[in-house]
Design a protein around this motif. Structure first.
Motif, PDB file in Angstrom:
ATOM      1  N   VAL A  22      39.696 -13.060  11.608  1.00 28.86           N
ATOM      2  CA  VAL A  22      39.095 -12.316  12.720  1.00 28.86           C
ATOM      3  C   VAL A  22      38.671 -10.925  12.258  1.00 28.86           C
ATOM      4  CG1 VAL A  22      39.607 -11.233  14.945  1.00 28.86           C
ATOM      5  CG2 VAL A  22      40.285 -13.592  14.520  1.00 28.86           C
ATOM      6  N   VAL A  23      39.529 -10.268  11.487  1.00 32.60           N
ATOM      7  CA  VAL A  23      39.197  -8.927  10.986  1.00 32.60           C
ATOM      8  C   VAL A  23      37.997  -8.995  10.051  1.00 32.60           C
ATOM      9  CG1 VAL A  23      40.013  -7.019   9.547  1.00 32.60           C
ATOM     10  CG2 VAL A  23      41.501  -7.990  11.287  1.00 32.60           C
ATOM     11  N   ARG A  24      37.968  -9.982   9.148  1.00 33.22           N
ATOM     12  CA  ARG A  24      36.835 -10.110   8.222  1.00 33.22           C
ATOM     13  C   ARG A  24      35.528 -10.328   8.968  1.00 33.22           C
ATOM     14  NH1 ARG A  24      39.998 -14.092   5.518  1.00 33.22           N
ATOM     15  NH2 ARG A  24      41.416 -12.990   4.165  1.00 33.22           N
ATOM     16  N   ARG A  25      35.558 -11.154   9.997  1.00 31.41           N
ATOM     17  CA  ARG A  25      34.338 -11.453  10.750  1.00 31.41           C
ATOM     18  C   ARG A  25      33.854 -10.264  11.577  1.00 31.41           C
ATOM     19  NH1 ARG A  25      35.354 -17.644  12.850  1.00 31.41           N
ATOM     20  NH2 ARG A  25      35.204 -18.588  10.797  1.00 31.41           N
ATOM     21  N   SER A  26      34.718  -9.305  11.837  1.00 28.98           N
ATOM     22  CA  SER A  26      34.325  -8.156  12.649  1.00 28.98           C
ATOM     23  C   SER A  26      33.662  -7.051  11.820  1.00 28.98           C
ATOM     24  CB  SER A  26      35.537  -7.583  13.382  1.00 28.98           C
ATOM     25  OG  SER A  26      36.426  -6.981  12.463  1.00 28.98           O
ATOM     26  N   LEU A  27      33.679  -7.175  10.499  1.00 28.79           N
ATOM     27  CA  LEU A  27      33.102  -6.148   9.634  1.00 28.79           C
ATOM     28  C   LEU A  27      31.578  -6.249   9.601  1.00 28.79           C
ATOM     29  CD1 LEU A  27      35.559  -6.467   6.614  1.00 28.79           C
ATOM     30  CD2 LEU A  27      35.538  -4.664   8.355  1.00 28.79           C
ATOM     31  N   LYS A  28      30.944  -5.160   9.167  1.00 27.60           N
ATOM     32  CA  LYS A  28      29.491  -5.181   8.971  1.00 27.60           C
ATOM     33  C   LYS A  28      29.160  -6.098   7.798  1.00 27.60           C
ATOM     34  CE  LYS A  28      28.602  -0.635  10.861  1.00 27.60           C
ATOM     35  NZ  LYS A  28      28.071   0.701  10.614  1.00 27.60           N
ATOM     36  N   GLU A  29      27.871  -6.427   7.650  1.00 26.89           N
ATOM     37  CA  GLU A  29      27.423  -7.457   6.707  1.00 26.89           C
ATOM     38  C   GLU A  29      27.916  -7.253   5.272  1.00 26.89           C
ATOM     39  OE1 GLU A  29      25.522 -11.004   5.759  1.00 26.89           O
ATOM     40  OE2 GLU A  29      25.895 -10.098   7.702  1.00 26.89           O
ATOM     41  N   GLY A  30      27.688  -6.105   4.674  1.00 20.62           N
ATOM     42  CA  GLY A  30      28.069  -5.871   3.268  1.00 20.62           C
ATOM     43  C   GLY A  30      29.566  -5.994   3.033  1.00 20.62           C
ATOM     44  N   PRO A  31      30.359  -5.194   3.736  1.00 19.83           N
ATOM     45  CA  PRO A  31      31.814  -5.300   3.556  1.00 19.83           C
ATOM     46  C   PRO A  31      32.375  -6.667   3.965  1.00 19.83           C
ATOM     47  CG  PRO A  31      31.261  -3.243   4.640  1.00 19.83           C
ATOM     48  CD  PRO A  31      30.004  -4.063   4.567  1.00 19.83           C
ATOM     49  N   ARG A  32      31.728  -7.305   4.943  1.00 20.77           N
ATOM     50  CA  ARG A  32      32.200  -8.623   5.389  1.00 20.77           C
ATOM     51  C   ARG A  32      32.072  -9.647   4.268  1.00 20.77           C
ATOM     52  NH1 ARG A  32      29.761 -13.020   7.074  1.00 20.77           N
ATOM     53  NH2 ARG A  32      27.767 -12.002   7.376  1.00 20.77           N
ATOM     54  N   LEU A  33      30.934  -9.647   3.563  1.00 20.22           N
ATOM     55  CA  LEU A  33      30.732 -10.604   2.474  1.00 20.22           C
ATOM     56  C   LEU A  33      31.749 -10.387   1.354  1.00 20.22           C
ATOM     57  CD1 LEU A  33      26.827 -10.674   2.302  1.00 20.22           C
ATOM     58  CD2 LEU A  33      28.370 -12.408   3.237  1.00 20.22           C
ATOM     59  N   GLN A  34      32.009  -9.110   1.026  1.00 17.74           N
ATOM     60  CA  GLN A  34      33.004  -8.812  -0.007  1.00 17.74           C
ATOM     61  C   GLN A  34      34.389  -9.275   0.418  1.00 17.74           C
ATOM     62  OE1 GLN A  34      32.602  -4.616  -0.521  1.00 17.74           O
ATOM     63  NE2 GLN A  34      30.869  -4.782  -1.931  1.00 17.74           N
ATOM     64  N   ALA A  35      34.747  -9.019   1.672  1.00 12.60           N
ATOM     65  CA  ALA A  35      36.069  -9.412   2.171  1.00 12.60           C
ATOM     66  C   ALA A  35      36.211 -10.928   2.234  1.00 12.60           C
ATOM     67  CB  ALA A  35      36.298  -8.799   3.551  1.00 12.60           C
ATOM     68  N   GLU A  36      35.146 -11.627   2.613  1.00 10.15           N
ATOM     69  CA  GLU A  36      35.214 -13.086   2.672  1.00 10.15           C
ATOM     70  C   GLU A  36      35.399 -13.687   1.282  1.00 10.15           C
ATOM     71  OE1 GLU A  36      31.776 -14.435   4.781  1.00 10.15           O
ATOM     72  OE2 GLU A  36      32.670 -14.006   6.736  1.00 10.15           O
ATOM     73  N   ARG A  37      34.747 -13.101   0.269  1.00 12.07           N
ATOM     74  CA  ARG A  37      34.926 -13.596  -1.094  1.00 12.07           C
ATOM     75  C   ARG A  37      36.354 -13.365  -1.573  1.00 12.07           C
ATOM     76  NH1 ARG A  37      30.698 -10.440  -3.193  1.00 12.07           N
ATOM     77  NH2 ARG A  37      29.013 -10.993  -1.824  1.00 12.07           N
ATOM     78  N   ARG A  38      36.944 -12.239  -1.213  1.00  8.18           N
ATOM     79  CA  ARG A  38      38.333 -11.972  -1.599  1.00  8.18           C
ATOM     80  C   ARG A  38      39.288 -12.920  -0.881  1.00  8.18           C
ATOM     81  NH1 ARG A  38      37.028  -6.495  -0.795  1.00  8.18           N
ATOM     82  NH2 ARG A  38      38.124  -6.595   1.187  1.00  8.18           N
ATOM     83  N   GLY A  39      38.917 -13.352   0.315  1.00  7.04           N
ATOM     84  CA  GLY A  39      39.782 -14.215   1.102  1.00  7.04           C
ATOM     85  C   GLY A  39      39.764 -15.671   0.692  1.00  7.04           C
ATOM     86  N   GLU A  40      38.798 -16.065  -0.136  1.00  5.36           N
ATOM     87  CA  GLU A  40      38.706 -17.456  -0.562  1.00  5.36           C
ATOM     88  C   GLU A  40      39.695 -17.725  -1.687  1.00  5.36           C
ATOM     89  OE1 GLU A  40      34.695 -18.194  -1.736  1.00  5.36           O
ATOM     90  OE2 GLU A  40      33.916 -17.771   0.261  1.00  5.36           O
ATOM     91  N   MET A  41      40.392 -18.815  -1.570  1.00  3.67           N
ATOM     92  CA  MET A  41      41.289 -19.221  -2.641  1.00  3.67           C
ATOM     93  C   MET A  41      41.524 -20.714  -2.544  1.00  3.67           C
ATOM     94  SD  MET A  41      44.879 -17.771  -1.325  1.00  3.67           S
ATOM     95  CE  MET A  41      44.649 -16.884   0.186  1.00  3.67           C
ATOM     96  N   GLU A  42      41.905 -21.262  -3.625  1.00  5.03           N
ATOM     97  CA  GLU A  42      42.196 -22.697  -3.665  1.00  5.03           C
ATOM     98  C   GLU A  42      43.628 -22.844  -4.152  1.00  5.03           C
ATOM     99  OE1 GLU A  42      41.821 -26.703  -3.261  1.00  5.03           O
ATOM    100  OE2 GLU A  42      40.385 -25.213  -2.615  1.00  5.03           O
ATOM    101  N   LEU A  43      44.521 -23.124  -3.235  1.00  2.48           N
ATOM    102  CA  LEU A  43      45.922 -23.330  -3.586  1.00  2.48           C
ATOM    103  C   LEU A  43      46.217 -24.818  -3.584  1.00  2.48           C
ATOM    104  CD1 LEU A  43      47.610 -20.568  -1.407  1.00  2.48           C
ATOM    105  CD2 LEU A  43      47.103 -20.487  -3.830  1.00  2.48           C
ATOM    106  N   ARG A  44      46.998 -25.230  -4.563  1.00  4.62           N
ATOM    107  CA  ARG A  44      47.392 -26.621  -4.662  1.00  4.62           C
ATOM    108  C   ARG A  44      48.910 -26.677  -4.788  1.00  4.62           C
ATOM    109  NH1 ARG A  44      43.297 -29.373  -4.711  1.00  4.62           N
ATOM    110  NH2 ARG A  44      43.499 -31.291  -5.832  1.00  4.62           N
TER     111      ARG A  44
END
Length: 76
Positions: A22-44
């Protein structure tokens, strides 16, 4: 008094993941894209039984299937 996230059937980790999204989606376009990339992970993970490793499974897929199963149980 129970916490709202616990009363709704969420684990604390899942609650934090939803709040972070929710916090990531509330950011403006530039910071939002950076935050979404940091939030992606693949855990196994894999369960070990009798000293042998079981099948590797994606944590995201297992969480999604568990949440869907929990939601369907609540509708019965």
């Amino acid at each position: 008094m129970a916490f709202a996230w616990r009363a709704s059937g969420l684990t604390y980790n899942r609650y934090l993941a939803v709040a972070a999204r929710v916090v990531r989606r509330s950011l403006k376009e530039g910071p939002r894209l950076q935050a979404e990339r940091r939030g992606e992970m693949e855990l196994r993970f894999a369960k070990w039984e009798n000293g042998k490793q079981g099948e590797n499974k994606s944590l995201a897929q297992e969480n999604a299937s568990s949440m869907a199963e929990h939601a369907s149980e609540g509708q019965k």
